[in-house]
Design a protein around this motif. Structure first.
Motif, PDB file in Angstrom:
ATOM      1  N   GLY A  21     -25.558 -23.931 -14.974  1.00 26.30           N
ATOM      2  CA  GLY A  21     -26.085 -23.203 -15.974  1.00 26.30           C
ATOM      3  C   GLY A  21     -25.354 -21.793 -16.219  1.00 26.30           C
ATOM      4  N   GLU A  22     -25.062 -21.125 -14.988  1.00 28.14           N
ATOM      5  CA  GLU A  22     -24.223 -20.006 -14.835  1.00 28.14           C
ATOM      6  C   GLU A  22     -23.044 -19.977 -15.416  1.00 28.14           C
ATOM      7  N   LEU A  69     -31.013 -28.401  -7.108  1.00 27.51           N
ATOM      8  CA  LEU A  69     -31.246 -27.177  -7.554  1.00 27.51           C
ATOM      9  C   LEU A  69     -29.971 -26.142  -7.752  1.00 27.51           C
ATOM     10  N   GLY A  70     -29.285 -26.352  -6.658  1.00 27.15           N
ATOM     11  CA  GLY A  70     -28.157 -25.369  -6.452  1.00 27.15           C
ATOM     12  C   GLY A  70     -27.033 -25.696  -7.564  1.00 27.15           C
ATOM     13  N   ASP A  72     -33.256 -29.394  -3.057  1.00 31.08           N
ATOM     14  CA  ASP A  72     -32.653 -28.102  -2.914  1.00 31.08           C
ATOM     15  C   ASP A  72     -31.186 -28.068  -3.296  1.00 31.08           C
ATOM     16  N   SER A 128     -27.681 -27.384 -10.484  1.00 38.03           N
ATOM     17  CA  SER A 128     -28.321 -27.140 -11.878  1.00 38.03           C
ATOM     18  C   SER A 128     -27.898 -25.529 -12.035  1.00 38.03           C
ATOM     19  N   LYS A 129     -28.279 -24.839 -11.045  1.00 33.70           N
ATOM     20  CA  LYS A 129     -27.971 -23.305 -11.081  1.00 33.70           C
ATOM     21  C   LYS A 129     -26.787 -22.967 -11.479  1.00 33.70           C
ATOM     22  N   TYR A 130     -25.605 -23.623 -10.710  1.00 33.39           N
ATOM     23  CA  TYR A 130     -24.290 -23.429 -10.895  1.00 33.39           C
ATOM     24  C   TYR A 130     -23.857 -23.788 -12.364  1.00 33.39           C
TER      25      TYR A 130
END
Length: 211
Positions: free
Chosen positions: A128-129, A121-122, A118, A124-126
């Protein structure tokens, strides 16, 4: 680049003594530390390593993939037509270091923890954004394994700075991290330093790596 890292990883995994590369492995069981117990599978001192750095080009704001051919075009106003006359500036440095390989079973158990997944995943999202550029290569992909090896490497480097007296800029790292489901699992790191003279360095890192 992955092929080169696998070759390096294989070479670092055994004791070897050559003209430009000398590595000695030590029994992990002889190190009196709880960290070693089931967490580290290999530790070695690299008495001599030769590193060659080649400048293939540069970008000002964002890193990108630059091939050697593209690098030559960037470095030369008029690139030579004769292939034998094409060159790029390079420098060789002789140094020493410490090589550590994490236990594969322990790494697999850790990276499969739901809490760790988890968290990654957070991250990776950061990334990408915010369009954060990471160095190319599978060793730098956003994985739990990479974060584990990279974090451990920097913690060790910070400690070595105080123990050996090196400046932060004088220490370098080389990470060996495999992609998911790789046929050659890797979780290792090489911390090294060097100079452009034949003498290399003074043995501080090698001394810290010995029992």
């Amino acid at each position: 680049e992955l092929e080169f890292r696998i070759e390096e990883y294989t070479s670092l995994g055994v004791s070897t003594k050559h003209q430009d590369f000398h590595i000695t492995h030590h029994q992990v069981s002889k190190y009196k530390s709880e960290l070693m117990n089931g967490k580290i599978s290999k530790i070695a001192t690299v008495d001599k390593v030769l590193e060659t750095k080649v400048l293939v080009g540069f970008t000002r704001l964002k890193s990108g993939d630059i091939t050697s051919r593209k690098g030559q075009e960037l470095m030369f106003a008029n690139p030579p037509q004769n292939p034998t006359e094409r060159w790029l500036p390079a420098i060789k440095t002789t140094g020493e270091g410490i090589y550590i390989e994490l236990d594969e079973k322990s790494v697999r158990e850790w990276e499969q923890d739901p809490l760790i997944q988890d968290r990654i995943l957070g991250v990776s999202k950061y990334v990408g954004e915010n369009q954060i550029n990471l160095p190319r290569g599978s060793a730098y992909s956003i994985t739990a394994r990479y974060f584990l090896v990279h974090t451990f490497s920097h913690m060790l480097m910070n400690q070595l700075i105080f123990e050996c007296g090196y400046s932060a800029a004088s220490l370098s790292e080389r990470l060996y991290v495999s992609a998911a489901n790789s046929s050659t699992p890797m979780a290792g790191l090489l911390i090294y330093t060097g100079s452009d003279s034949d003498d290399g360095t003074l043995g501080g890192l090698v001394r810290m790596g010995k029992i």
